[in-house]
Design a protein around this motif. Sequence first.
Motif, short mmCIF file in Angstrom:
data_model
loop_
_atom_site.label_atom_id
_atom_site.label_comp_id
_atom_site.label_asym_id
_atom_site.label_seq_id
_atom_site.Cartn_x
_atom_site.Cartn_y
_atom_site.Cartn_z
N LYS A 1 24.36 53.29 88.43
CA LYS A 1 23.74 51.99 88.73
C LYS A 1 23.28 51.32 87.43
O LYS A 1 23.51 50.13 87.23
CB LYS A 1 22.57 52.16 89.69
N ALA A 2 22.66 52.10 86.54
CA ALA A 2 22.18 51.56 85.26
C ALA A 2 23.34 51.04 84.40
O ALA A 2 23.18 50.09 83.65
CB ALA A 2 21.40 52.62 84.50
N GLU A 3 24.50 51.68 84.53
CA GLU A 3 25.66 51.29 83.74
C GLU A 3 26.55 50.28 84.46
O GLU A 3 27.61 49.91 83.96
CB GLU A 3 26.47 52.53 83.36
N SER B 1 21.68 55.43 76.66
CA SER B 1 21.04 54.12 76.79
C SER B 1 20.37 53.97 78.16
O SER B 1 19.39 53.24 78.30
CB SER B 1 22.06 53.00 76.59
N TYR B 2 20.85 54.68 79.15
CA TYR B 2 20.32 54.57 80.50
C TYR B 2 18.98 55.31 80.67
O TYR B 2 18.33 55.18 81.69
CB TYR B 2 21.33 55.07 81.53
N THR B 3 18.54 56.07 79.66
CA THR B 3 17.26 56.77 79.81
C THR B 3 16.10 55.80 80.00
O THR B 3 15.09 56.16 80.58
CB THR B 3 16.94 57.68 78.60
N ARG B 4 16.25 54.57 79.51
CA ARG B 4 15.17 53.59 79.63
C ARG B 4 15.46 52.54 80.70
O ARG B 4 14.82 51.50 80.76
CB ARG B 4 14.92 52.91 78.28
N SER B 5 16.44 52.82 81.57
CA SER B 5 16.80 51.85 82.61
C SER B 5 15.86 51.97 83.81
O SER B 5 15.27 53.03 84.07
CB SER B 5 18.24 52.08 83.07
N LYS B 6 15.74 50.88 84.55
CA LYS B 6 14.88 50.86 85.74
C LYS B 6 15.39 51.83 86.81
O LYS B 6 14.60 52.52 87.44
CB LYS B 6 14.81 49.44 86.31
N ALA B 7 16.70 51.88 87.00
CA ALA B 7 17.27 52.74 88.05
C ALA B 7 16.97 54.21 87.78
O ALA B 7 16.60 54.96 88.69
CB ALA B 7 18.78 52.51 88.14
N GLU C 1 7.83 56.91 79.79
CA GLU C 1 9.20 56.71 79.32
C GLU C 1 9.93 58.03 79.33
O GLU C 1 9.39 59.07 78.93
CB GLU C 1 9.20 56.12 77.91
#
Length: 185
Positions: A65-67, A128-134, A146
Motif C-alpha cells: 500500500k505504501a508503495e 522508504s516505506y518505514t516512515r509511511s502511514k500505512a 517512528e
Amino acid sequence: MTGALEAVRDRRSWSKVTPEAPTHGELLPLVAAAGRVADHSSLRPWRLIELRGPDRDVLGRAINKAEGHKGASTKPLRAPLLIAVVSSPRKSSKVPKWEQEAVASGVAHMLSLLLDDAGWGVFWRTGSYTRSKAVAKAHGLKKNEELLGWLYVGGKPGRGRPGHRKPVDASRFLSRLPKKDDKHQ
C-alpha cells in the motif's frame, strides 16, 4: 580477547535465514540485556514489536500500500521472525529527540549482536516505506513514534559464516582534536 570483542568483531548480516526462530521466551532475556545500552536519563525511548506468521502478511499488505501496489509484498516472508524497532521518544528537557532515536538504534544493534551470539541469523532491514502511514498504522505506532526498521531473524543456513568481511581500518576513523596550528582541508 574478550567474548564481547570477538562477538562484535565477527558480527555478520544474514540476508538469508532458515525457518527456525527464537521463541518469545528466548527473546525476553536478550531484549532485557539489549535495553542496557547507554540511555541518558534512563528514558527507555524505544519499543520492539514481534511479527510472526500472519503478522508478516499484514506488514506485506502495508508495504505494498505504501508503495502504491495491490496485494502483499513478500519481503516480510524472508524470515520467520521480524522484530520492528520503534523509536518512542519521551518528553525531556535534557535529552533531545535525536539522542533518544540513537538509543533505540543502539538497542536494535545490541539485540542483533545478542541474537547472533545466541546462534541466530539476523539482518536489519529498512526501506522508504518505514516512515509511511500505512506501515505505521499496521504497527499501531503513536503520533510521536517512528519505525527504524526490522530485525529479520531466523536460523543460520549451513555450518559456516558467510563470505569474508573486510576488517575496519580503525586508524581512518579515530583521531584527536586538532591543535591550534593544524590546518584542515
